[in-house]
Design a protein around this motif. Structure first.
Motif, short mmCIF file in Angstrom:
data_model
loop_
_atom_site.label_atom_id
_atom_site.label_comp_id
_atom_site.label_asym_id
_atom_site.label_seq_id
_atom_site.Cartn_x
_atom_site.Cartn_y
_atom_site.Cartn_z
N GLU A 218 7.77 26.23 57.94
CA GLU A 218 8.43 25.43 57.12
C GLU A 218 9.02 24.30 57.74
OE1 GLU A 218 10.71 28.70 55.42
OE2 GLU A 218 9.13 29.61 54.26
N ARG A 219 9.57 24.61 59.00
CA ARG A 219 10.36 23.48 59.74
C ARG A 219 10.03 23.65 61.40
NH1 ARG A 219 15.29 21.72 57.14
NH2 ARG A 219 15.80 22.82 55.20
N VAL A 220 10.30 22.44 61.70
CA VAL A 220 9.95 22.49 63.45
C VAL A 220 11.12 21.69 63.77
CG1 VAL A 220 8.51 21.77 65.30
CG2 VAL A 220 7.44 22.79 63.16
N GLY A 221 11.75 22.32 64.94
CA GLY A 221 12.75 21.29 65.40
C GLY A 221 12.63 20.97 66.94
N TRP A 222 12.70 19.87 67.33
CA TRP A 222 12.68 19.57 68.71
C TRP A 222 14.04 19.09 69.58
CZ3 TRP A 222 7.12 18.97 69.56
CH2 TRP A 222 6.37 18.91 68.48
N GLY A 223 14.24 20.26 70.74
CA GLY A 223 15.48 20.02 71.15
C GLY A 223 15.13 19.63 72.77
N ALA A 224 15.72 18.42 72.90
CA ALA A 224 15.58 17.79 74.44
C ALA A 224 16.36 18.43 75.46
CB ALA A 224 15.51 16.31 74.29
N GLY A 225 15.71 18.79 76.55
CA GLY A 225 16.47 18.89 77.91
C GLY A 225 17.27 17.57 78.64
N GLY A 226 17.68 17.77 79.57
CA GLY A 226 18.75 16.67 79.92
C GLY A 226 17.86 15.75 81.13
N ARG A 227 16.67 16.48 81.53
CA ARG A 227 15.95 15.57 82.61
C ARG A 227 14.57 15.27 82.00
NH1 ARG A 227 17.45 20.15 86.10
NH2 ARG A 227 19.01 19.72 87.39
N GLU A 228 14.25 14.14 82.69
CA GLU A 228 12.74 13.87 82.61
C GLU A 228 11.88 14.85 83.57
OE1 GLU A 228 10.73 12.11 80.62
OE2 GLU A 228 11.96 10.83 79.65
N LEU A 229 10.84 15.31 82.96
CA LEU A 229 9.98 16.39 83.88
C LEU A 229 8.35 15.90 83.62
CD1 LEU A 229 11.43 19.91 82.83
CD2 LEU A 229 11.84 18.25 84.83
N PRO A 230 7.65 16.45 84.56
CA PRO A 230 6.11 15.82 84.36
C PRO A 230 5.54 16.42 82.99
CG PRO A 230 6.51 16.84 86.55
CD PRO A 230 7.75 17.11 85.71
N LEU A 231 6.34 17.53 82.24
CA LEU A 231 5.80 17.92 81.04
C LEU A 231 6.82 17.39 80.32
CD1 LEU A 231 3.52 19.63 79.41
CD2 LEU A 231 4.94 21.43 79.79
N ALA A 232 6.76 17.33 78.91
CA ALA A 232 7.81 16.65 78.03
C ALA A 232 8.63 18.00 77.97
CB ALA A 232 7.11 16.46 76.65
#
Length: 397
Positions: A218-232
């Motif tokens: 029903e819903r999808v949430g995308w929570g970002a980590g603080g660093r850039e990594l080789p994988l999103a």
């Protein structure tokens, strides 16, 4: 009505990633602010919610900025008092206390001290407190009743902590994953991917770890980590409800074979396993090496009972090892109805599939009680209960 949450963690899990995913999924920031205001006045902070890009993918990042002079070291007893006095929904309060209690017990084991004496460093900071309580607020907002989590990539390398430079994964993260028998793997990223805060959240709240349960997404949430990594560097939160036709849940199959135990010992071991919460226990006759006759002992249990069931197998049988398989089982929705017979009431379990009645089964213990009391054959009681059920309720939907 069940509401499910699945934490999909390809780059690990941290408290801010959990909170960011919940906000991205639709947790209103004003609701988050309003409920966080129920924390004691000593916890002073501001929130910054912002969209970010990770490897070209959009996600939400939530930053907690402490206000004024804030210590970075707090004891479990202090945080426990705060949570007990906080004006929070009971579920949020209980979940938050459970997460910090698990952390205190884990840190106590790591440092060799009672949980009451544990002082939280990074986890005692305002941002970690807000991440934990805010995550619980979000799960409560969406009325989540069951939580599951993917296997975790723990990362590698080193990280700077209040105790100095530590190897990744840190001791607390290892302990938390060991306690819940979390499936772990290496995704090749040389960074800290699972923080103690993130590990404490999922190991306290998740009912199982593995593939996602069957659900209507029903819903999808995308929570970002603080660093850039080789994988999103994104935690994906899946929210939904079980399919109407059936419920699916993760289970673990434990098994071992023995050829040097008495039948009495095996029977006792099976009894202990059932008493310990195993969903089912069964034995099969097998032929082992050198033509020896043995038995295959198999145990089905919920993921959280893997450790105690394995301990019982190792203590109560002569085995030297136990295998485990992570599986899913499909459950038909069922309900209990009461049928009146000549001898009194009997409970009948009714299972349904796509709205149709597919299985009707009188409760064994009720039939056995009547058979013993009235000196009747059990099958006679069972048959009359079924007859009465179809006579009285066969036309009901």
């Amino acid at each position: 009505m069940e509401h499910l949450a699945y934490f999909d963690c390809p780059t690990g899990v941290a408290g801010d990633m959990c909170l960011g995913a919940l906000v991205d999924a639709g947790l209103p920031v004003d609701v988050l602010h309003q409920q966080l205001s129920g924390l004691p006045s000593e916890v002073r902070f501001t929130l910054a919610v912002q969209p970010v890009q990770r490897q070209g993918q959009r996600a939400t990042q939530v930053l907690v900025h402490p206000q004024g002079e804030q210590p970075h070291h707090r004891h479990w007893a202090e945080i426990r008092t705060w949570l007990a006095e906080a004006h929070l929904p009971p579920a949020v309060q209980n979940w938050s206390q459970g997460i910090f209690q698990r952390l205190a017990q884990t840190e106590g084991r790591v440092h060799g001290m009672p949980p009451e004496q544990v002082g939280f460093h990074e986890v005692g900071a305002v941002d970690a407190i807000v991440d934990i309580v805010g995550t619980c607020i979000g799960l409560h907002y969406f009325n989540i009743t069951k939580i599951y989590c993917s296997p975790l990539p723990l990362g590698s390398g080193t990280v700077k902590t209040a105790h100095g430079i530590m190897a990744v994964p840190t001791p607390a993260v290892l302990q938390l994953c060991q306690q819940r028998q979390v499936p772990i793997y290496d995704n090749g990223i040389d960074r800290e991917l699972v923080t103690p805060t993130g590990a404490a959240i999922v190991t306290t709240l998740a009912q199982g770890f593995g593939r996602p349960p069957a659900l209507k997404l029903e819903r999808v949430g995308w929570g970002a980590g603080g660093r850039e990594l080789p994988l999103a560097n994104i935690l994906r939160l899946w929210l939904g409800s079980p399919p109407a036709s059936a419920l699916t849940e993760p289970v673990v199959l434990l098994e071992t074979q023995v050829d040097d135990m008495s039948p009495q010992g095996l029977a006792y071991a099976c009894e202990r396993l059932r008493e310990g919460g195993a969903l089912d226990v069964w034995i099969q006759a097998i032929t082992m090496k050198k033509g020896r006759q043995g038995v295959l002992l198999q145990v089905l249990c919920h993921p959280e009972l893997v450790a105690p069931c394995e301990e019982l197998l190792l203590q109560e049988t002569t085995t030297l090892g136990v295998r485990r398989q992570w599986q899913e089982r499909r459950l038909l929705p069922r309900r209990l109805v009461t049928v009146m017979t000549d001898w009194g009431e009997v409970a009948v379990k009714v299972a349904e599939y796509t709205g149709r009645r597919v299985n009707v089964q009188p409760e064994y213990e009720d039939c056995a009680r009547i058979a013993r009391t009235h000196g009747l054959p059990w099958k006679q009681v069972h048959q009359q209960v079924l007859h009465r059920f179809w006579q009285d309720m066969g036309q009901e939907s």
